[in-house]
Design a protein around this motif. Structure first.
Motif, PDB file in Angstrom:
ATOM      1  N   LEU A  37      82.506   6.876 -25.395  1.00 29.69           N
ATOM      2  CA  LEU A  37      83.214   6.673 -26.655  1.00 29.69           C
ATOM      3  C   LEU A  37      82.466   5.682 -27.541  1.00 29.69           C
ATOM      4  CD1 LEU A  37      85.874   7.442 -28.142  1.00 29.69           C
ATOM      5  CD2 LEU A  37      86.903   5.409 -27.122  1.00 29.69           C
ATOM      6  N   ALA A  38      81.934   4.629 -26.947  1.00 33.34           N
ATOM      7  CA  ALA A  38      81.153   3.646 -27.703  1.00 33.34           C
ATOM      8  C   ALA A  38      79.913   4.292 -28.310  1.00 33.34           C
ATOM      9  CB  ALA A  38      80.753   2.487 -26.788  1.00 33.34           C
ATOM     10  N   PHE A  39      79.249   5.177 -27.559  1.00 37.23           N
ATOM     11  CA  PHE A  39      78.079   5.878 -28.080  1.00 37.23           C
ATOM     12  C   PHE A  39      78.444   6.720 -29.307  1.00 37.23           C
ATOM     13  CE2 PHE A  39      75.652   6.048 -23.752  1.00 37.23           C
ATOM     14  CZ  PHE A  39      75.383   4.693 -23.882  1.00 37.23           C
ATOM     15  N   SER A 159      82.423  13.762 -16.311  1.00 34.61           N
ATOM     16  CA  SER A 159      82.246  12.589 -17.169  1.00 34.61           C
ATOM     17  C   SER A 159      80.772  12.232 -17.322  1.00 34.61           C
ATOM     18  CB  SER A 159      83.001  11.388 -16.581  1.00 34.61           C
ATOM     19  OG  SER A 159      84.368  11.668 -16.448  1.00 34.61           O
ATOM     20  N   ILE A 160      79.996  12.406 -16.254  1.00 35.60           N
ATOM     21  CA  ILE A 160      78.574  12.082 -16.303  1.00 35.60           C
ATOM     22  C   ILE A 160      77.844  13.020 -17.259  1.00 35.60           C
ATOM     23  CG2 ILE A 160      76.446  12.005 -14.939  1.00 35.60           C
ATOM     24  CD1 ILE A 160      78.078  11.114 -12.554  1.00 35.60           C
ATOM     25  N   ALA A 161      78.192  14.310 -17.208  1.00 30.84           N
ATOM     26  CA  ALA A 161      77.552  15.282 -18.095  1.00 30.84           C
ATOM     27  C   ALA A 161      77.860  14.980 -19.560  1.00 30.84           C
ATOM     28  CB  ALA A 161      78.012  16.694 -17.736  1.00 30.84           C
ATOM     29  N   MET A 162      79.099  14.618 -19.859  1.00 29.90           N
ATOM     30  CA  MET A 162      79.468  14.265 -21.228  1.00 29.90           C
ATOM     31  C   MET A 162      78.750  12.998 -21.680  1.00 29.90           C
ATOM     32  SD  MET A 162      81.326  16.396 -22.868  1.00 29.90           S
ATOM     33  CE  MET A 162      81.798  15.315 -24.214  1.00 29.90           C
ATOM     34  N   TYR A 163      78.588  12.068 -20.749  1.00 25.04           N
ATOM     35  CA  TYR A 163      77.873  10.824 -21.060  1.00 25.04           C
ATOM     36  C   TYR A 163      76.446  11.128 -21.505  1.00 25.04           C
ATOM     37  CZ  TYR A 163      75.385   6.424 -20.216  1.00 25.04           C
ATOM     38  OH  TYR A 163      74.584   5.312 -20.342  1.00 25.04           O
ATOM     39  N   TYR A 164      75.748  11.950 -20.719  1.00 26.05           N
ATOM     40  CA  TYR A 164      74.357  12.262 -21.046  1.00 26.05           C
ATOM     41  C   TYR A 164      74.251  13.103 -22.317  1.00 26.05           C
ATOM     42  CZ  TYR A 164      72.580  10.317 -16.676  1.00 26.05           C
ATOM     43  OH  TYR A 164      72.229   9.453 -15.653  1.00 26.05           O
ATOM     44  N   LEU A 165      75.222  13.964 -22.552  1.00 23.76           N
ATOM     45  CA  LEU A 165      75.213  14.764 -23.782  1.00 23.76           C
ATOM     46  C   LEU A 165      75.323  13.871 -25.011  1.00 23.76           C
ATOM     47  CD1 LEU A 165      75.367  17.493 -25.293  1.00 23.76           C
ATOM     48  CD2 LEU A 165      77.850  17.410 -24.971  1.00 23.76           C
ATOM     49  N   VAL A 166      76.277  12.955 -24.991  1.00 25.50           N
ATOM     50  CA  VAL A 166      76.464  12.050 -26.126  1.00 25.50           C
ATOM     51  C   VAL A 166      75.277  11.099 -26.249  1.00 25.50           C
ATOM     52  CG1 VAL A 166      77.936  10.247 -27.101  1.00 25.50           C
ATOM     53  CG2 VAL A 166      78.979  12.230 -26.003  1.00 25.50           C
ATOM     54  N   LEU A 167      74.728  10.657 -25.112  1.00 25.03           N
ATOM     55  CA  LEU A 167      73.541   9.799 -25.142  1.00 25.03           C
ATOM     56  C   LEU A 167      72.380  10.511 -25.827  1.00 25.03           C
ATOM     57  CD1 LEU A 167      72.031   7.213 -24.314  1.00 25.03           C
ATOM     58  CD2 LEU A 167      71.548   8.311 -22.106  1.00 25.03           C
ATOM     59  N   PHE A 168      72.226  11.805 -25.556  1.00 24.30           N
ATOM     60  CA  PHE A 168      71.167  12.584 -26.211  1.00 24.30           C
ATOM     61  C   PHE A 168      71.338  12.558 -27.731  1.00 24.30           C
ATOM     62  CE2 PHE A 168      70.199  16.688 -28.227  1.00 24.30           C
ATOM     63  CZ  PHE A 168      68.814  16.699 -28.102  1.00 24.30           C
ATOM     64  N   PHE A 169      72.553  12.807 -28.203  1.00 23.37           N
ATOM     65  CA  PHE A 169      72.794  12.812 -29.648  1.00 23.37           C
ATOM     66  C   PHE A 169      72.645  11.407 -30.238  1.00 23.37           C
ATOM     67  CE2 PHE A 169      74.947  16.911 -28.828  1.00 23.37           C
ATOM     68  CZ  PHE A 169      74.351  17.659 -29.827  1.00 23.37           C
ATOM     69  N   LEU A 170      72.978  10.383 -29.455  1.00 26.37           N
ATOM     70  CA  LEU A 170      72.789   9.013 -29.930  1.00 26.37           C
ATOM     71  C   LEU A 170      71.299   8.705 -30.107  1.00 26.37           C
ATOM     72  CD1 LEU A 170      73.663   6.138 -30.602  1.00 26.37           C
ATOM     73  CD2 LEU A 170      73.780   5.668 -28.152  1.00 26.37           C
ATOM     74  N   LEU A 171      70.497   9.058 -29.112  1.00 21.24           N
ATOM     75  CA  LEU A 171      69.051   8.827 -29.204  1.00 21.24           C
ATOM     76  C   LEU A 171      68.454   9.608 -30.370  1.00 21.24           C
ATOM     77  CD1 LEU A 171      68.074   8.963 -25.412  1.00 21.24           C
ATOM     78  CD2 LEU A 171      68.312   6.937 -26.863  1.00 21.24           C
ATOM     79  N   LEU A 172      68.949  10.825 -30.586  1.00 21.16           N
ATOM     80  CA  LEU A 172      68.489  11.629 -31.721  1.00 21.16           C
ATOM     81  C   LEU A 172      68.856  10.947 -33.032  1.00 21.16           C
ATOM     82  CD1 LEU A 172      67.242  14.287 -32.761  1.00 21.16           C
ATOM     83  CD2 LEU A 172      69.538  15.304 -32.634  1.00 21.16           C
TER      84      LEU A 172
END
Length: 339
Positions: A37-39, A159-172
């Motif tokens: 959520l923070a991401f 939850s882990i998969a959603m974390y990495y998905l959002v992390l990808f969009f954050l890095l982008l």
């Protein structure tokens, strides 16, 4: 060279920690949810920072565009039956289209008039979501928003998969922001922020550049809103409310407006601080309000700006001390020669 290496090492270290974080908290879904959520909020704040921090236009409708992105994904997936990825793309495009239409009118105003206009526009978005029950569900909101569709063998049910998905969009989002800031476009935005009249005399089309900056800003909000809808899976009109506007503004100002790391620091600080102050949720603004006021008064560029100022101060002191040492040694050497 050492500064570049230190900066690069710091970025690599943070990236590695981000990638390893779910492994350390694989059994704690709540911690992963809060971090994800923070991401999402950070993505939205980066969009706000492009407009407010680098172009000098404070938009108070950012939460409204965040809600447009969220409701676009919600309506397109639950009522139109579209694939999540297509819905997310359309949500960003819809947000950009509405932002373009509102920006053409809003950017005819300047400074506090622009902020007031966008505040009104954001409230109208809230009212539209609240009253249009046939489309948005009104006060009941939208329930049962699906998770992202699988990409080949990769599923997003955990939850882990959603974390990495959002992390990808954050890095982008961070990559795009850095590219904009360090490009000619970013320098143009800085020129407009520093003096719009001077920028016009230099031949810069300020209206066009402010409009482009506004559309880029709301696209970040639309993307964050769409990801928010898929994570929470239930959305209500409160995500477009004034409380959300204040929250976004607080994250940006405390972290450091007009800085690249400010959105991350400000958002992370307050998201996790709220978790430790859950028993004071009803009175959290009594705690956060004075903090925000003090930072605005003493450190207008937030925590990151304060750190940069302290660095500059110590560097200046170091240079002055080295100069005085050199001067003293030279005078001592001259005296010894005279003797």
């Amino acid at each position: 060279m050492s500064k570049v290496l230190n900066k690069r090492n710091g970025i690599i270290a943070v990236l590695i920690l981000s990638l390893l974080f779910p492994l350390a908290f694989s059994d704690n879904k709540y911690v992963l949810y809060i971090m994800t959520l923070a991401f999402i909020y950070i993505i939205a704040i980066y969009g706000m920072n492009i407009l407010a921090g680098y172009t000098g236009q404070l938009s108070l409708a950012h939460a409204g565009f965040f809600a447009i992105g969220a409701y676009s994904v919600g309506v397109l997936t639950t009522k139109a039956g579209l694939n999540f990825w297509l819905a997310l793309l359309l949500a960003v495009l819809i947000t950009m289209g509405i932002g373009f239409a509102l920006g053409i009118i809003a950017l005819r105003t300047k400074e506090h008039f622009f902020a007031i206009y966008t505040l009104i526009a954001g409230y109208l978005i809230y009212l539209l979501i609240y009253k249009w029950e046939g489309l948005t569900g009104g006060v009941r909101g939208l329930i049962g928003i699906p998770i992202p569709n699988a990409i080949g063998p990769i599923e997003f049910s955990s939850s882990i998969a959603m974390y990495y998905l959002v992390l990808f969009f954050l890095l982008l989002s961070i990559f795009v922001t850095v590219r904009i800031v360090h490009s000619l476009t970013g320098r143009t935005y800085n020129a407009i922020r520093n003096s719009e009249e001077l920028a016009q005399t230099l031949g810069i089309n300020t209206k066009l550049n402010k409009l482009v900056s506004f559309v880029i800003s709301v696209s970040f909000a639309g993307l964050a809103g769409g990801l928010y809808a898929s994570l929470v899976r239930f959305i209500g009109p409160e995500i477009a409310g004034t409380t959300m506007v204040f929250t976004f503004l607080m994250y940006l100002i405390v972290g450091g407006i007009g800085t690249l790391t400010g959105p991350i620091i400000g958002t992370m600080l307050f998201v996790w601080l709220e978790q430790y102050l859950q028993s004071f949720q009803e009175h959290r603004m009594l705690i956060f309000g004075p903090i925000l006021t003090l930072i605005v008064i003493f450190y207008p560029r937030g925590i990151v700006g304060a750190i940069q100022s302290l660095r500059g101060y110590f560097r200046t002191r170091k240079k002055e001390s080295s100069k005085s040492y050199t001067t003293n040694s030279e005078s001592t050497d001259m005296k010894s020669r005279e003797v």
